[in-house]
Scaffold this motif. Structure first.
Motif, PDB file in Angstrom:
ATOM      1  N   THR A  95      45.247  56.173  38.251  1.00  0.00           N
ATOM      2  CA  THR A  95      43.897  56.142  38.797  1.00  0.00           C
ATOM      3  C   THR A  95      43.933  55.352  40.106  1.00  0.00           C
ATOM      4  O   THR A  95      44.891  54.630  40.378  1.00  0.00           O
ATOM      5  CB  THR A  95      42.882  55.495  37.839  1.00  0.00           C
ATOM      6  N   ILE A  96      42.872  55.480  40.897  1.00  0.00           N
ATOM      7  CA  ILE A  96      42.876  54.865  42.218  1.00  0.00           C
ATOM      8  C   ILE A  96      41.941  53.671  42.260  1.00  0.00           C
ATOM      9  O   ILE A  96      40.818  53.738  41.744  1.00  0.00           O
ATOM     10  CB  ILE A  96      42.487  55.903  43.288  1.00  0.00           C
ATOM     11  N   ALA A  97      42.428  52.583  42.831  1.00  0.00           N
ATOM     12  CA  ALA A  97      41.622  51.383  43.006  1.00  0.00           C
ATOM     13  C   ALA A  97      41.352  51.176  44.489  1.00  0.00           C
ATOM     14  O   ALA A  97      42.204  51.481  45.324  1.00  0.00           O
ATOM     15  CB  ALA A  97      42.344  50.179  42.428  1.00  0.00           C
ATOM     16  N   LEU A 123      41.524  44.762  43.337  1.00  0.00           N
ATOM     17  CA  LEU A 123      40.723  45.920  43.718  1.00  0.00           C
ATOM     18  C   LEU A 123      39.925  46.435  42.513  1.00  0.00           C
ATOM     19  O   LEU A 123      40.169  46.040  41.384  1.00  0.00           O
ATOM     20  CB  LEU A 123      41.636  47.024  44.276  1.00  0.00           C
ATOM     21  N   LEU A 130      44.665  60.479  40.404  1.00  0.00           N
ATOM     22  CA  LEU A 130      45.634  61.475  40.852  1.00  0.00           C
ATOM     23  C   LEU A 130      45.611  62.654  39.873  1.00  0.00           C
ATOM     24  O   LEU A 130      45.429  62.454  38.670  1.00  0.00           O
ATOM     25  CB  LEU A 130      47.035  60.872  40.897  1.00  0.00           C
TER      26      LEU A 130
ATOM     27  N   THR B  95      44.972  52.127  46.085  1.00  0.00           N
ATOM     28  CA  THR B  95      46.230  51.866  45.387  1.00  0.00           C
ATOM     29  C   THR B  95      46.154  52.526  44.013  1.00  0.00           C
ATOM     30  O   THR B  95      45.067  52.886  43.555  1.00  0.00           O
ATOM     31  CB  THR B  95      46.503  50.359  45.212  1.00  0.00           C
ATOM     32  N   ILE B  96      47.287  52.667  43.360  1.00  0.00           N
ATOM     33  CA  ILE B  96      47.337  53.406  42.098  1.00  0.00           C
ATOM     34  C   ILE B  96      47.550  52.453  40.928  1.00  0.00           C
ATOM     35  O   ILE B  96      48.378  51.542  41.006  1.00  0.00           O
ATOM     36  CB  ILE B  96      48.447  54.466  42.146  1.00  0.00           C
ATOM     37  N   ALA B  97      46.753  52.663  39.881  1.00  0.00           N
ATOM     38  CA  ALA B  97      46.882  51.875  38.664  1.00  0.00           C
ATOM     39  C   ALA B  97      47.392  52.790  37.550  1.00  0.00           C
ATOM     40  O   ALA B  97      47.036  53.968  37.490  1.00  0.00           O
ATOM     41  CB  ALA B  97      45.539  51.265  38.278  1.00  0.00           C
ATOM     42  N   HIS B 128      52.359  51.768  43.507  1.00  0.00           N
ATOM     43  CA  HIS B 128      52.181  52.921  44.379  1.00  0.00           C
ATOM     44  C   HIS B 128      50.811  52.884  45.048  1.00  0.00           C
ATOM     45  O   HIS B 128      49.868  52.331  44.479  1.00  0.00           O
ATOM     46  CB  HIS B 128      52.295  54.230  43.577  1.00  0.00           C
TER      47      HIS B 128
END
Lengths: 313, 313
Positions: A95-97, A123, A130, B95-97, B128
């Motif tokens: 997932t995106i932060a 964040l 994604l 950013t990616i979690a 990432h």
């Protein structure tokens, strides 16, 4: 050989292959673990495979037709819920932060960064994630509509959080997918035709391949049962090739989803029944690398028939 | 008109344009705020613009040559530090979690999800991040090397966290970039030649465009100074067109980075001096939408010269 010997041997083969790919500009290192760029020859081959796949799609186009759509690598986090991905494959998702703070919060972020701390932990979820499979955005796009057996042709980028030293395993990679949504018979027919045509293309490209039943990597203890059930019902087939002798790698797959996505996204056929779906996908980078393993790193020296199949001559 | 009238009018124009794009299958809704798929005609046009851009790259290729590389939409989080992105544009980054827990943690995650809570807040940074500009992975790839004025041709996907009701502003979009890294003269020459050639292509496509100095959206109070400095030094030019009459939108940009990336990634020319760089980029979706605004949603009915320029006839 003992199990340890076999594992060490496989690791050596993977290392040798990766070193060759990097030395010959096929793979370009990045700052991301398991993430790699592609050099000019690798990218030409990827485009060639996608183009050959589009040729199959044109040839197999059903009466209802084929539509070429394009979805970006990012979608709503909610897509991971709606497809059951967060329940079934949490270990692979991303997932995106994002940063939504003010000047003061930014100073704190930069202070953490200066101290070499992990500023990204400060964040907040952006509501974006994604895309883990190229066909998932399609079902959400079609939500609530009537489907008629049209084939959807998609090329897109997937993210799966499984960094690996094996160059065949990409964290982020492109898939070509042909998806059909319609009656159970239409879905089954699609899977069968594409499994044959896909195997045919890969064989024409000079690869030794075989199709076999497979299962997705469902998470955890309960996942073991789901995996066994999927395999027993023969819902998933993979096309495998031995880039590392004795260790087959999947380079394409053919899946019958039954009414999984039809149910989740209220997709119905003309008679009002819940639609079934099936997809066939080529892992574009994986096919390209399998070809390099087979024919070498110099694409100009590949067999003429292979170059022609890829539209490279 | 008052300022409020002008703003309301712009919002109305954006809504009308978005509705037309969606009704004509140019834009496909997704579950992600500000994220959109592309229908068949839009994607054909995007590919046509990229192809025309590659034509320019071939024509302008310098003595040192042109290399076509490809980087995925994801890279290491560290790339955002190394390019100063986290310091300069924190509001845009992603950013990616990922989930790295066990069965128990997964049950907690699912419980949060069942209660409609934000389960993604329970994930941990994956190391990432999304790539915000297509040329950033290139500098990291070249780190520590000698550069000779080669041009790098890149097509890739960018993420910028700025969801907007304006269909011209994509959260995730593709750019074609031509990047040159070499002496200050080579960088300056590249920017100048591409600004002229890019303006030429857009004009041939029937768009009314003009180039103007611009600045990046540097964050916060200190950012205002950086923006003013960038504008004054004429480091950034944008090519603008009026999709909404009276409100120009940038569809391409030409940037001189001076030694910013050369310094950050230790890129040096043959004489050991820190390299300068310049890039020119087309926002592929933005150019495609500007063409739809100009010529209509039916690509088959576009002027023959435009179709030919895009390789569509």
């Amino acid at each position: 050989m003992t199990t340890t010997d076999i594992e060490q041997d496989l690791t050596r083969q993977q290392d040798t292959f990766r070193e060759g790919l990097e030395a010959n500009d096929w793979l370009l290192p990045t700052l991301g673990d398991g993430v790699t760029g592609l050099g000019p020859q690798a990218e030409d081959v990827v485009q060639g495979i996608a183009s050959a796949a589009r040729g199959i799609a044109a040839r197999l186009s059903p009466e209802a037709g084929t539509r070429r759509l394009r979805f970006p690598p990012v979608n709503g986090t909610r897509l991971l819920e709606r497809t059951d991905y967060v329940a079934s494959f949490p270990q692979l998702l991303g997932t995106i932060a994002a940063f939504e703070g003010d000047n003061k919060a930014h100073r704190q972020l930069l202070a953490t960064y200066e101290e070499q701390g992990d500023w990204s932990a400060q964040l907040t979820p952006a509501g974006h994630a994604l895309v883990p499979a190229v066909c998932h955005p399609l079902y959400a796009y079609l939500e609530g509509s009537r489907v008629d057996g049209t084939v959807f042709e998609l090329v897109g980028e997937c993210y799966r959080h499984e960094p690996s030293p094996d160059p065949m395993r990409f964290v982020t990679f492109r898939m070509f997918e042909a998806v059909r949504i319609g009656t159970p018979a239409e879905a089954a027919e699609h899977r069968e035709k594409w499994l044959a045509a896909g195997t045919g293309l890969l064989t024409n490209l000079g690869l030794e391949v075989q199709a076999d039943t497979a299962n997705d990597p469902f998470f955890g203890r309960a996942g073991k049962l789901l995996s066994a059930g999927q395999r027993e019902a023969q819902l998933k087939f993979e096309i495998l090739t031995e880039v590392y002798p004795g260790h087959p790698t999947a380079i394409a797959s053919a899946n019958l989803h039954e009414d999984h996505f039809g149910e989740a996204f209220d997709l119905r056929t003309a008679d009002g029944a819940v639609a079934h779906s099936a997809c066939f996908g080529f892992g574009l980078e994986r096919v390209a690398l399998a070809l390099a393993a087979k024919h070498g790193f110099d694409v100009a020296a590949w067999p003429a028939s292979v170059r022609q199949e890829l539209g490279l001559s």
